[in-house]
Design a protein around this motif. Structure first.
Motif, PDB file in Angstrom:
ATOM      1  N   THR A 112       1.049  -1.185   0.615  1.00 47.50           N
ATOM      2  CA  THR A 112       0.191  -0.095  -0.098  1.00 47.50           C
ATOM      3  C   THR A 112       0.497   0.878   0.177  1.00 47.50           C
ATOM      4  O   THR A 112       2.047   0.934   0.528  1.00 47.50           O
ATOM      5  CB  THR A 112      -0.985  -0.126   1.519  1.00 47.50           C
ATOM      6  OG1 THR A 112      -0.118   0.300   2.042  1.00 47.50           O
ATOM      7  CG2 THR A 112      -1.384  -1.419   1.429  1.00 47.50           C
ATOM      8  N   ARG A 161      -6.528  -2.150  -0.495  1.00 51.72           N
ATOM      9  CA  ARG A 161      -6.320  -2.391   0.896  1.00 51.72           C
ATOM     10  C   ARG A 161      -5.229  -3.086   1.253  1.00 51.72           C
ATOM     11  O   ARG A 161      -3.704  -2.611   2.108  1.00 51.72           O
ATOM     12  CB  ARG A 161      -7.764  -2.491   1.831  1.00 51.72           C
ATOM     13  CG  ARG A 161      -8.655  -1.999   1.670  1.00 51.72           C
ATOM     14  CD  ARG A 161      -9.357  -1.993   2.483  1.00 51.72           C
ATOM     15  NE  ARG A 161     -10.284  -3.445   2.066  1.00 51.72           N
ATOM     16  CZ  ARG A 161     -11.060  -3.680   0.842  1.00 51.72           C
ATOM     17  NH1 ARG A 161     -11.729  -2.810   0.373  1.00 51.72           N
ATOM     18  NH2 ARG A 161     -11.404  -4.592   0.521  1.00 51.72           N
ATOM     19  N   ASP A 162      -4.644  -3.867   1.005  1.00 52.11           N
ATOM     20  CA  ASP A 162      -4.049  -5.432   1.025  1.00 52.11           C
ATOM     21  C   ASP A 162      -3.359  -5.910  -0.817  1.00 52.11           C
ATOM     22  O   ASP A 162      -3.716  -7.463  -0.246  1.00 52.11           O
ATOM     23  CB  ASP A 162      -4.907  -6.111   1.773  1.00 52.11           C
ATOM     24  CG  ASP A 162      -3.823  -7.349   2.391  1.00 52.11           C
ATOM     25  OD1 ASP A 162      -2.665  -6.953   2.894  1.00 52.11           O
ATOM     26  OD2 ASP A 162      -4.485  -8.292   2.992  1.00 52.11           O
TER      27      ASP A 162
END
Length: 271
Positions: A112, A161-162
């Motif tokens: 990220t 996000r991930d």
């Protein structure tokens, strides 16, 4: 003796005389309501649209490089050369992965923005193109953003996000299979053609035989071609007359669909 004409003949004579005496004069031509000068055929390009075209071109360049390298891997006669080409393709697909240098932004992130130090710098083409699509808005922005979600990424939110978690899931899904058929089922359950291409490319980069590299690389290239075609089509979308070109695109890649479109070449989109 008085000359008496029938009433009908007298009326016809009067009408004939009146028609010659009351002819309408020629009127001058009136200018058109739009004015004397015709409007410009093409409006000036907007900076946001130009940035979207540039970002999408860079994304497509990386997809093309990866696809071509996968074709090269599938046609190699030596396992070492085949694996090297697959490893190079992986470098174009995932930021910081694979082997070799790249000349365009890798398609997917591996970390990220916060994990990169929070400096706001973005190195992956997916994030750069999505940001440009949001900024450009309109039909083209919505269409490109939607193509980034489906078919390319599958789950844009997860990739944002991930990304490390997504890659771990991809690796695990193919590590738990021992046949091509089982691997196909596992890869099919992954979301997004680009994500599925990563799975097959990982296998191709580590395969132990030319035949295995060929099977994996061919499948990976096929998934990339689907995503590439969809993005090229989205970039060629332009609003029809009743569309509102400046609508904002939702941050999660505009799940709402766009209305009527027609196809333009990418070079015309910036106008």
């Amino acid at each position: 003796m008085t000359d008496v004409r029938p009433p009908t003949l007298l009326l016809a004579a009067l009408l004939a005389a009146g028609s010659f005496g009351c002819a309408e004069p020629d009127l001058p031509e009136q200018p058109s309501a739009d004015g004397a000068e015709a409007p410009d055929a093409e409006p000036a390009p907007s900076p946001q649209r130009e940035e979207l075209v540039a970002a999408t071109d860079d994304l497509l360049r990386s997809l093309t490089r990866a696809r071509d390298l996968l074709h090269e891997a599938s046609e190699a006669s030596q396992v070492g050369a085949a694996r090297a080409a697959a490893g190079q393709a992986l470098a174009y697909l995932i930021d910081g992965a694979g082997r070799g240098e790249v000349d365009s932004a890798p398609v997917f992130p591996a970390t990220t923005v916060e994990e990169r130090g929070g400096g706001g710098e973005v190195d992956d083409a997916l994030t750069l193109t999505l940001t440009s699509a949001n900024d450009a808005g309109g039909t083209v922005g919505r269409e490109v953003a939607e193509a980034l979600r489906d078919p390319l990424a599958g789950d844009l939110g997860a990739w944002q996000r991930d990304p490390a978690g997504v890659l771990a899931t991809v690796e695990q899904s193919v590590r738990d299979t021992d046949t091509v058929e089982a691997t196909e089922r596992a890869v099919f359950e992954l979301a997004g053609e680009g994500t599925r291409a990563i799975a097959w490319t990982l296998l191709a980069a580590e395969a132990r035989s030319v035949d295995d590299v060929t099977q994996y690389a061919e499948r990976a290239a096929a998934h990339l071609e689907v995503a590439q075609t969809a993005i090229e089509t989205a970039l060629g979308a332009t609003p029809v007359e009743d569309d509102v070109p400046d609508d904002d695109v939702p941050g999660d890649a505009a799940a709402a669909g766009a209305g009527g479109t027609r196809s333009w070449s990418p070079a015309e989109v910036a106008a």
